[in-house]
Design a protein around this motif. Structure first.
Motif, PDB file in Angstrom:
ATOM      1  N   ILE A   1       0.857  -1.184   0.000  1.00  0.00           N
ATOM      2  CA  ILE A   1       0.000   0.000   0.000  1.00  0.00           C
ATOM      3  C   ILE A   1       0.894   1.236   0.000  1.00  0.00           C
ATOM      4  O   ILE A   1       1.714   1.413   0.909  1.00  0.00           O
ATOM      5  N   LYS A   2       0.753   2.069  -1.025  1.00  0.00           N
ATOM      6  CA  LYS A   2       1.585   3.279  -1.110  1.00  0.00           C
ATOM      7  C   LYS A   2       1.183   4.258  -0.015  1.00  0.00           C
ATOM      8  O   LYS A   2       0.048   4.713   0.028  1.00  0.00           O
ATOM      9  N   LYS A   3       2.114   4.581   0.875  1.00  0.00           N
ATOM     10  CA  LYS A   3       1.817   5.618   1.881  1.00  0.00           C
ATOM     11  C   LYS A   3       2.334   6.977   1.420  1.00  0.00           C
ATOM     12  O   LYS A   3       1.794   8.011   1.807  1.00  0.00           O
ATOM     13  N   THR A   4       3.375   6.960   0.592  1.00  0.00           N
ATOM     14  CA  THR A   4       3.854   8.191  -0.055  1.00  0.00           C
ATOM     15  C   THR A   4       4.327   7.810  -1.460  1.00  0.00           C
ATOM     16  O   THR A   4       4.555   6.635  -1.754  1.00  0.00           O
ATOM     17  N   SER A   5       4.467   8.813  -2.301  1.00  0.00           N
ATOM     18  CA  SER A   5       4.925   8.560  -3.657  1.00  0.00           C
ATOM     19  C   SER A   5       5.706   9.761  -4.165  1.00  0.00           C
ATOM     20  O   SER A   5       5.359  10.912  -3.873  1.00  0.00           O
ATOM     21  N   GLN A   6       6.757   9.475  -4.937  1.00  0.00           N
ATOM     22  CA  GLN A   6       7.542  10.534  -5.545  1.00  0.00           C
ATOM     23  C   GLN A   6       7.070  10.859  -6.963  1.00  0.00           C
ATOM     24  O   GLN A   6       7.754  11.563  -7.695  1.00  0.00           O
ATOM     25  N   GLU A   7       5.890  10.324  -7.328  1.00  0.00           N
ATOM     26  CA  GLU A   7       5.318  10.675  -8.620  1.00  0.00           C
ATOM     27  C   GLU A   7       4.789  12.100  -8.571  1.00  0.00           C
ATOM     28  O   GLU A   7       4.823  12.767  -7.528  1.00  0.00           O
ATOM     29  N   GLN A  45     -12.991  -1.635  -1.549  1.00  0.00           N
ATOM     30  CA  GLN A  45     -11.920  -1.184  -2.436  1.00  0.00           C
ATOM     31  C   GLN A  45     -10.683  -0.857  -1.606  1.00  0.00           C
ATOM     32  O   GLN A  45     -10.793  -0.338  -0.501  1.00  0.00           O
ATOM     33  N   ILE A  46      -9.510  -1.183  -2.162  1.00  0.00           N
ATOM     34  CA  ILE A  46      -8.250  -1.007  -1.433  1.00  0.00           C
ATOM     35  C   ILE A  46      -7.566   0.252  -1.949  1.00  0.00           C
ATOM     36  O   ILE A  46      -7.219   0.337  -3.133  1.00  0.00           O
ATOM     37  N   GLU A  47      -7.361   1.209  -1.069  1.00  0.00           N
ATOM     38  CA  GLU A  47      -6.771   2.488  -1.475  1.00  0.00           C
ATOM     39  C   GLU A  47      -5.269   2.340  -1.723  1.00  0.00           C
ATOM     40  O   GLU A  47      -4.567   1.638  -1.005  1.00  0.00           O
ATOM     41  N   HIS A  48      -4.801   3.031  -2.758  1.00  0.00           N
ATOM     42  CA  HIS A  48      -3.375   3.104  -3.120  1.00  0.00           C
ATOM     43  C   HIS A  48      -2.743   1.717  -3.257  1.00  0.00           C
ATOM     44  O   HIS A  48      -1.628   1.472  -2.818  1.00  0.00           O
ATOM     45  N   PHE A  49      -3.493   0.827  -3.898  1.00  0.00           N
ATOM     46  CA  PHE A  49      -3.018  -0.522  -4.200  1.00  0.00           C
ATOM     47  C   PHE A  49      -2.949  -0.665  -5.713  1.00  0.00           C
ATOM     48  O   PHE A  49      -3.929  -0.412  -6.411  1.00  0.00           O
ATOM     49  N   THR A  50      -1.796  -1.027  -6.238  1.00  0.00           N
ATOM     50  CA  THR A  50      -1.585  -1.082  -7.682  1.00  0.00           C
ATOM     51  C   THR A  50      -1.580  -2.507  -8.237  1.00  0.00           C
ATOM     52  O   THR A  50      -1.511  -2.690  -9.449  1.00  0.00           O
ATOM     53  N   GLY A  51      -1.636  -3.509  -7.354  1.00  0.00           N
ATOM     54  CA  GLY A  51      -1.487  -4.900  -7.772  1.00  0.00           C
ATOM     55  C   GLY A  51      -0.175  -5.499  -7.308  1.00  0.00           C
ATOM     56  O   GLY A  51       0.018  -6.718  -7.336  1.00  0.00           O
ATOM     57  N   LEU A  60     -12.632 -11.133  -3.989  1.00  0.00           N
ATOM     58  CA  LEU A  60     -12.537 -12.593  -3.896  1.00  0.00           C
ATOM     59  C   LEU A  60     -11.304 -13.081  -3.154  1.00  0.00           C
ATOM     60  O   LEU A  60     -11.131 -14.288  -2.988  1.00  0.00           O
ATOM     61  N   GLY A  61     -10.460 -12.172  -2.747  1.00  0.00           N
ATOM     62  CA  GLY A  61      -9.190 -12.565  -2.148  1.00  0.00           C
ATOM     63  C   GLY A  61      -9.335 -13.190  -0.772  1.00  0.00           C
ATOM     64  O   GLY A  61     -10.323 -12.982  -0.071  1.00  0.00           O
ATOM     65  N   PHE A  62      -8.307 -13.963  -0.406  1.00  0.00           N
ATOM     66  CA  PHE A  62      -8.235 -14.568   0.917  1.00  0.00           C
ATOM     67  C   PHE A  62      -7.820 -13.516   1.952  1.00  0.00           C
ATOM     68  O   PHE A  62      -7.667 -12.340   1.631  1.00  0.00           O
ATOM     69  N   ARG A  63      -7.631 -13.994   3.174  1.00  0.00           N
ATOM     70  CA  ARG A  63      -7.116 -13.109   4.223  1.00  0.00           C
ATOM     71  C   ARG A  63      -5.779 -12.535   3.760  1.00  0.00           C
ATOM     72  O   ARG A  63      -4.913 -13.265   3.296  1.00  0.00           O
ATOM     73  N   ARG A  64      -5.629 -11.235   3.889  1.00  0.00           N
ATOM     74  CA  ARG A  64      -4.438 -10.594   3.333  1.00  0.00           C
ATOM     75  C   ARG A  64      -3.750  -9.719   4.382  1.00  0.00           C
ATOM     76  O   ARG A  64      -4.355  -9.294   5.362  1.00  0.00           O
ATOM     77  N   LYS A  65      -2.491  -9.431   4.088  1.00  0.00           N
ATOM     78  CA  LYS A  65      -1.730  -8.486   4.910  1.00  0.00           C
ATOM     79  C   LYS A  65      -1.352  -7.309   4.036  1.00  0.00           C
ATOM     80  O   LYS A  65      -0.829  -7.493   2.935  1.00  0.00           O
ATOM     81  N   GLU A  66      -1.622  -6.104   4.524  1.00  0.00           N
ATOM     82  CA  GLU A  66      -1.288  -4.895   3.784  1.00  0.00           C
ATOM     83  C   GLU A  66      -0.016  -4.293   4.382  1.00  0.00           C
ATOM     84  O   GLU A  66       0.044  -4.004   5.575  1.00  0.00           O
ATOM     85  N   ILE A  67       0.996  -4.128   3.540  1.00  0.00           N
ATOM     86  CA  ILE A  67       2.302  -3.637   3.997  1.00  0.00           C
ATOM     87  C   ILE A  67       2.572  -2.282   3.341  1.00  0.00           C
ATOM     88  O   ILE A  67       2.641  -2.189   2.107  1.00  0.00           O
ATOM     89  N   PRO A  68       2.699  -1.216   4.134  1.00  0.00           N
ATOM     90  CA  PRO A  68       2.943   0.107   3.545  1.00  0.00           C
ATOM     91  C   PRO A  68       4.355   0.232   2.996  1.00  0.00           C
ATOM     92  O   PRO A  68       5.291  -0.403   3.483  1.00  0.00           O
ATOM     93  N   TYR A  69       4.495   1.064   1.967  1.00  0.00           N
ATOM     94  CA  TYR A  69       5.819   1.334   1.410  1.00  0.00           C
ATOM     95  C   TYR A  69       5.818   2.714   0.758  1.00  0.00           C
ATOM     96  O   TYR A  69       4.761   3.270   0.449  1.00  0.00           O
ATOM     97  N   ASP A  70       7.005   3.256   0.585  1.00  0.00           N
ATOM     98  CA  ASP A  70       7.181   4.539  -0.098  1.00  0.00           C
ATOM     99  C   ASP A  70       7.526   4.256  -1.554  1.00  0.00           C
ATOM    100  O   ASP A  70       8.513   3.567  -1.843  1.00  0.00           O
TER     101      ASP A  70
END
Length: 312
Positions: free
Chosen positions: A122-128, A151-157, A186-196
């Motif tokens: 999950i994008k917490k910040t972006s240099q775009e 819906q999952i915010e700032h998730f690109t796949g 449809l996804g299973f239990r997931r873990k969301e990991i933030p990144y820059d």
């Protein structure tokens, strides 16, 4: 020994494919030495030296595989198809431009070993571009409120997907897949990991306003009913208002026959207003119909021109 598949979609990434392959191999050598790997580069009809460089990588390392599409099949179909070709116990999807940091791979694998079938970034910040980042944020908030599906915010796949979820993707047989929505729905239990999110390492992005609009409309038409409902409600409300105004206009004319001019202005304004509303909603309904049409036609996700290092 468990195997991790890394799927890397490419389009005109001649400056990035070799450094990306080397960076992934370095990560496995230093951090994930107990795992086997396969790297699948799926090229979406690049016009530069990307394919030539992928061929060279495949010649030197049999764990690197290449899929060359016959033409450009879009930003959604090609990555999705590449994931379906993976053979690992888990599959990681990541971009070739280094905006998806390779340092996240061990974090995903750790979450997977903890029992999560899906681990996503999950994008917490972006240099775009700051404007584009804020526009994306606004879009995510709007679609999250309108959609009946989470819906999952700032998730690109970008993330890791267990083989069990890859099998779910295979069974969908969806000709216009939207991975972000599928993971949420449809996804299973997931873990969301933030990144820059860093800037591109090299090259020029192929994303433009049209492609961003395409992604937004695919999500909107696939996971919301609000567009069609809005058209229905707007039609009812505006037709009711038109009837009320027409009755008032008639009464005023009958009461003040000589002093109340009929004129053309109200008629023209009303026609232009209602006409513009109709055109807008015809276009919106057209987006839904176009999505339905693509699903009904059942065309293949991509057509391959060549594949390298895949077993028969």
């Amino acid at each position: 020994m468990k195997k991790i598949s890394i799927v890397v979609p490419c389009f005109n990434e001649e400056e990035n494919v070799v450094p990306m392959a080397n960076a992934i191999r370095e990560i496995f050598k230093n951090n994930l030495s107990s795992y086997k790997y396969e790297i699948i580069f799926i090229d979406n009809d690049s016009k530069d030296r990307t394919r030539e460089l992928i061929r060279e990588l495949c010649r030197n390392d049999k764990d690197i595989k290449g899929i060359f599409n016959a033409k450009n099949f879009g930003q959604f179909n090609s990555p999705y198809y590449g994931m379906l070709q993976s053979t690992g116990d888990a599959t990681i999807l990541m971009a070739a431009d280094f905006q998806d940091p390779v340092e996240m791979i061990p974090k995903y694998v750790k979450a997977w070993e903890e029992g999560y079938k899906i681990a996503i970034g999950i994008k917490k910040t972006s240099q775009e571009n700051k404007i584009m980042y804020h526009l994306r944020s606004l879009y995510y908030r709007i679609i999250k409120k309108l959609s009946e599906v989470e819906q999952i915010e700032h998730f690109t796949g970008f993330g890791l997907y267990d083989k069990a979820f890859i099998n779910v993707m295979r069974e969908l047989d969806d000709p216009v897949p939207f991975l972000r929505g599928i993971v949420a729905e449809l996804g299973f239990r997931r873990k969301e990991i933030p990144y820059d999110q860093p800037q591109r390492r090299a090259g020029k992005t192929s994303n433009n306003l049209y492609k961003l609009y395409d992604a937004a409309m695919l999500s909107f038409t696939a996971y919301t009913k609000v567009g069609l409902r809005l058209a229905t409600f707007a039609g009812i409300i505006l037709s009711g208002l038109s009837m009320i105004i027409a009755v008032i206009y008639l009464i005023m004319k009958l009461l003040y026959w000589d002093r109340f001019p009929a004129g053309m202005a109200p008629i023209l304004i009303g026609m232009l207003f209602l006409g513009s509303i109709q055109i807008f909603f015809i276009g919106l309904v057209g987006e839904y119909i176009m999505t339905i049409n693509q699903r009904v036609m059942k065309r293949p996700l991509v057509v391959e021109e060549e594949r390298i290092n895949f077993e028969e």
